[in-house]
Design an enzyme around this catalytic site. Structure first.
Site, PDB file in Angstrom:
ATOM      1  N   GLY A  11       0.778  -1.100  -0.154  1.00  0.00           N
ATOM      2  CA  GLY A  11       0.026   0.124   0.336  1.00  0.00           C
ATOM      3  C   GLY A  11       0.663   1.351  -0.023  1.00  0.00           C
ATOM      4  CG  HIS A  12       4.324   1.580  -2.803  1.00  0.00           C
ATOM      5  ND1 HIS A  12       3.830   0.786  -3.407  1.00  0.00           N
ATOM      6  CD2 HIS A  12       4.996   2.589  -3.433  1.00  0.00           C
ATOM      7  CE1 HIS A  12       3.614   1.446  -4.374  1.00  0.00           C
ATOM      8  NE2 HIS A  12       4.529   2.069  -4.722  1.00  0.00           N
ATOM      9  NE  ARG A  13       2.074   4.767  -7.513  1.00  0.00           N
ATOM     10  CZ  ARG A  13       1.975   3.729  -9.116  1.00  0.00           C
ATOM     11  NH1 ARG A  13       0.951   3.422  -8.876  1.00  0.00           N
ATOM     12  NH2 ARG A  13       2.800   4.067  -9.131  1.00  0.00           N
ATOM     13  CB  SER A 108      -9.184   1.274  11.831  1.00  0.00           C
ATOM     14  OG  SER A 108     -10.050   2.759  11.806  1.00  0.00           O
ATOM     15  CB  SER A 109      -9.699   4.497  16.579  1.00  0.00           C
ATOM     16  OG  SER A 109     -10.476   5.376  15.743  1.00  0.00           O
ATOM     17  CB  CYS A 110     -14.124   2.809  13.087  1.00  0.00           C
ATOM     18  SG  CYS A 110     -13.214   1.561  12.214  1.00  0.00           S
ATOM     19  CE1 TYR A 137     -11.122   0.216   6.825  1.00  0.00           C
ATOM     20  CE2 TYR A 137     -11.510   0.939   8.756  1.00  0.00           C
ATOM     21  CZ  TYR A 137     -10.598   0.725   7.207  1.00  0.00           C
ATOM     22  OH  TYR A 137      -9.051   1.153   7.953  1.00  0.00           O
ATOM     23  CE  LYS A 141      -7.590  -1.924   7.776  1.00  0.00           C
ATOM     24  NZ  LYS A 141      -6.645  -2.191   7.456  1.00  0.00           N
ATOM     25  N   PRO A 164      -4.307   2.512  14.752  1.00  0.00           N
ATOM     26  CG  PRO A 164      -3.512   3.416  12.172  1.00  0.00           C
ATOM     27  CD  PRO A 164      -4.123   2.563  13.708  1.00  0.00           C
ATOM     28  CB  THR A 165      -6.098   8.548  16.371  1.00  0.00           C
ATOM     29  OG1 THR A 165      -7.326   8.720  17.107  1.00  0.00           O
ATOM     30  CG2 THR A 165      -5.031   9.331  16.130  1.00  0.00           C
ATOM     31  CG  LEU A 167      -4.621   7.801  10.929  1.00  0.00           C
ATOM     32  CD1 LEU A 167      -3.311   7.274   9.811  1.00  0.00           C
ATOM     33  CD2 LEU A 167      -3.102   8.483  11.479  1.00  0.00           C
ATOM     34  CG  HIS A 180     -11.558   9.858   6.889  1.00  0.00           C
ATOM     35  ND1 HIS A 180     -10.190   9.575   5.862  1.00  0.00           N
ATOM     36  CD2 HIS A 180     -11.503   9.221   7.826  1.00  0.00           C
ATOM     37  CE1 HIS A 180     -10.358   8.061   6.617  1.00  0.00           C
ATOM     38  NE2 HIS A 180     -10.699   7.824   7.226  1.00  0.00           N
ATOM     39  CD1 TRP A 203     -21.240  16.830   5.461  1.00  0.00           C
ATOM     40  CD2 TRP A 203     -20.319  14.794   5.390  1.00  0.00           C
ATOM     41  NE1 TRP A 203     -21.202  16.900   3.841  1.00  0.00           N
ATOM     42  CE2 TRP A 203     -20.840  15.606   3.697  1.00  0.00           C
ATOM     43  CE3 TRP A 203     -20.780  13.900   5.359  1.00  0.00           C
ATOM     44  CZ2 TRP A 203     -20.298  14.579   3.374  1.00  0.00           C
ATOM     45  CZ3 TRP A 203     -19.524  12.771   4.608  1.00  0.00           C
ATOM     46  CH2 TRP A 203     -20.230  13.204   3.723  1.00  0.00           C
ATOM     47  NE  ARG A 210     -15.591  10.505  14.552  1.00  0.00           N
ATOM     48  CZ  ARG A 210     -15.995  10.406  15.350  1.00  0.00           C
ATOM     49  NH1 ARG A 210     -16.873  10.818  16.308  1.00  0.00           N
ATOM     50  NH2 ARG A 210     -17.377   9.905  14.521  1.00  0.00           N
TER      51      ARG A 210
HETATM   52  O1  GFB Z   1     -13.652  11.511   9.257  1.00  0.00           O
HETATM   53  P1  GFB Z   1     -14.869  11.034   9.493  1.00  0.00           P
HETATM   54  O2  GFB Z   1     -15.606  10.129   7.995  1.00  0.00           O
HETATM   55  O3  GFB Z   1     -14.917   9.577  10.002  1.00  0.00           O
HETATM   56  O4  GFB Z   1     -16.538  11.833  10.197  1.00  0.00           O
HETATM   57  P2  GFB Z   1     -15.766   8.897  11.414  1.00  0.00           P
HETATM   58  C1  GFB Z   1     -15.750  12.503  11.541  1.00  0.00           C
HETATM   59  C2  GFB Z   1     -17.264  13.285  11.827  1.00  0.00           C
HETATM   60  O5  GFB Z   1     -17.027  14.388  11.128  1.00  0.00           O
HETATM   61  C3  GFB Z   1     -18.477  12.326  11.423  1.00  0.00           C
HETATM   62  C4  GFB Z   1     -18.215  14.815  10.514  1.00  0.00           C
HETATM   63  O6  GFB Z   1     -19.447  12.926  12.854  1.00  0.00           O
HETATM   64  C5  GFB Z   1     -18.692  13.420  10.637  1.00  0.00           C
HETATM   65  O7  GFB Z   1     -19.924  13.206   9.964  1.00  0.00           O
HETATM   66  N1  GFB Z   1     -18.146  15.275   9.128  1.00  0.00           N
HETATM   67  C6  GFB Z   1     -18.541  17.107   9.486  1.00  0.00           C
HETATM   68  C7  GFB Z   1     -17.592  15.720   8.139  1.00  0.00           C
HETATM   69  N2  GFB Z   1     -18.139  17.425   7.915  1.00  0.00           N
HETATM   70  C8  GFB Z   1     -17.551  16.239   7.415  1.00  0.00           C
HETATM   71  C9  GFB Z   1     -17.253  16.077   5.782  1.00  0.00           C
HETATM   72  O8  GFB Z   1     -17.533  17.164   5.267  1.00  0.00           O
HETATM   73  N3  GFB Z   1     -17.532  14.955   5.719  1.00  0.00           N
HETATM   74  C10 GFB Z   1     -16.975  14.150   6.493  1.00  0.00           C
HETATM   75  N4  GFB Z   1     -16.143  12.960   5.724  1.00  0.00           N
HETATM   76  N5  GFB Z   1     -16.942  14.008   7.581  1.00  0.00           N
HETATM   77  C11 GFB Z   1     -14.223   6.833   9.577  1.00  0.00           C
HETATM   78  C12 GFB Z   1     -14.275   5.746  10.269  1.00  0.00           C
HETATM   79  O9  GFB Z   1     -15.526   7.244  10.971  1.00  0.00           O
HETATM   80  O10 GFB Z   1     -13.197   6.816  10.135  1.00  0.00           O
HETATM   81  C13 GFB Z   1     -13.307   4.718   9.362  1.00  0.00           C
HETATM   82  O11 GFB Z   1     -16.450   5.941   8.760  1.00  0.00           O
HETATM   83  C14 GFB Z   1     -12.515   4.313  10.294  1.00  0.00           C
HETATM   84  O12 GFB Z   1     -14.141   3.517   9.657  1.00  0.00           O
HETATM   85  C15 GFB Z   1     -12.295   6.113  10.141  1.00  0.00           C
HETATM   86  O13 GFB Z   1     -12.809   4.091  10.534  1.00  0.00           O
HETATM   87  C16 GFB Z   1     -10.397   7.100  10.681  1.00  0.00           C
HETATM   88  O14 GFB Z   1     -14.085   9.357  12.679  1.00  0.00           O
HETATM   89  O15 GFB Z   1     -16.509   9.177  11.628  1.00  0.00           O
END
Ligand code: GFB
Length: 319
Positions: A11-13, A108-110, A137, A141, A164-165, A167, A180, A203, A210
């Site tokens: 997964g180096h990319r 992953s922390s999830c 997911y 994991k 990892p928390t 990232l 994310h 959102w 987090r």
């Molecule tokens: O980072 P995120 O997508 O993943 O969302 P999780 C974290 C929080 O940010 C959620 C809010 O409460 C989202 O609703 N958020 C606000 C947003 N605005 C946005 C936006 O524009 N985009 C996104 N994506 N979120 C993931 C897991 O969970 O974390 C994976 O689904 C993995 O499995 C990863 O573990 C590290 O932290 O909620």
């Protein structure tokens, strides 16, 4: 690891794999084995077994995965479980068959229960139901963690798992649907500043909390753990500090210099209410993160949005 050892970074990319490669090179490890997913599809058992048999790596960093933010996890549920299970099963078993000296698997922390005690200790694994948006997911994991544990127990393999928390980094996915929160907000605030838009939509409710770790710090921790004689079967990697999504939005707004309004779209899911890792074990082993959240956000903002990296927004979903 000796500098002459053959090190395979799967997964180096991706954001994590590329940061591990960079850290290894900085430390003088040059005998690196790298294959893009086009060159080696890790979901293909025969191809993976052949690759390991031919190349016989000494060490393996298993950073290849199908990853994404809350919406991608919830939408591509089948791909997230199938691809990750296949990748882990093939690579871990091939590492065993070919006498790999040590393998580090990135989880992953999830994987921890939705309502785990905070900060979350490693012992919280499998003590309660998971967050539904990323259950497929997380199950994949958890299977990877349990495979490493089983191969340690039955065959005496030196296979460890790190959790990892959340990232972030320069080589992140900035696609607004699959990314994310941190890269998504950087892009939203930047584009709103440039276009003069009156508001930025965040959102959820903004209340979930987090923890964010700069990916170069994660890479440093992975190399540290690969070289450490102690071999915890599962270890958290994080900063030990968390922040609400609303506070994160304000911090990014400040770094970007956007003066409009922040509005919350509560039709979008919040996910887990809080995800803060207990990193006392890693601290006891002597590792601490170096990059503060504000400093890390600045670095990414400058590199990606101010200096610009062509094609960065074209990456839809990282594998
Ligand atoms: O980072 P995120 O997508 O993943 O969302 P999780 C974290 C929080 O940010 C959620 C809010 O409460 C989202 O609703 N958020 C606000 C947003 N605005 C946005 C936006 O524009 N985009 C996104 N994506 N979120 C993931 C897991 O969970 O974390 C994976 O689904 C993995 O499995 C990863 O573990 C590290 O932290 O909620």
């Amino acid at each position: 690891m000796r500098h002459t050892d053959k090190i395979y970074v799967a997964g180096h990319r991706g954001m994590v794999g590329s940061a591990i490669v960079q850290r290894l090179k900085e430390l003088g490890y040059h005998h690196l084995l790298l294959r893009s997913s086009a060159e080696l599809d890790l979901r293909n058992q025969a191809a993976v077994f052949e690759f390991f048999k031919k190349e016989r790596p000494d060490y393996v960093f298993l950073a290849a995965a199908r990853v994404g933010g809350i919406l991608a996890n919830n939408t591509y549920r089948a791909e997230f479980i199938y691809d990750n299970l296949q990748i882990e099963a093939n690579v871990i078993h091939a590492a065993y068959l070919n006498g790999v000296k040590k393998l580090l698997f990135l989880g992953s922390s999830c994987i921890y229960p939705k309502f785990a005690p905070q900060p979350i200790p490693e012992s919280a694994l499998l003590t309660g139901p998971l967050e539904p948006t990323n259950e497929p997911y997380a199950i994949a994991k958890i299977a990877g963690v349990k495979m490493c544990e089983a191969y340690r127990a039955q065959y005496g393999c030196h296979f460890i798992s790190v959790m990892p928390t959340n990232l972030y980094g320069i080589n992140d996915n900035f696609d607004l649907e699959t990314s994310h929160v941190l890269p998504a907000l950087l892009r939203k605030f930047h584009e709103a500043r440039i276009s003069g838009a009156p508001e930025v939509v965040v959102w959820g409710t903004g209340t979930p909390r987090r923890e964010f770790l700069y990916v170069d710090d994660l890479a440093d921790a992975c190399v540290f753990l690969m070289n450490h004689p102690e071999e915890p079967s599962l270890i958290n990697i994080g900063t030990g500090e968390d922040i609400s999504i609303a506070e994160l939005a304000e911090l990014i707004q400040q770094v970007v210099g956007y003066t409009g309004k922040i509005v919350f779209d509560t039709t979008k899911p919040d996910g887990t209410p809080r995800k803060l890792l207990d990193v006392s074990r890693l601290h006891e082993m002597g590792w601490h993160h170096k990059t503060s959240l504000k400093e890390g956000i600045r670095k990414v903002y400058e590199a990606v949005f101010l200096q610009g990296q062509p094609g960065i927004f074209q990456r839809k979903r990282a594998v």
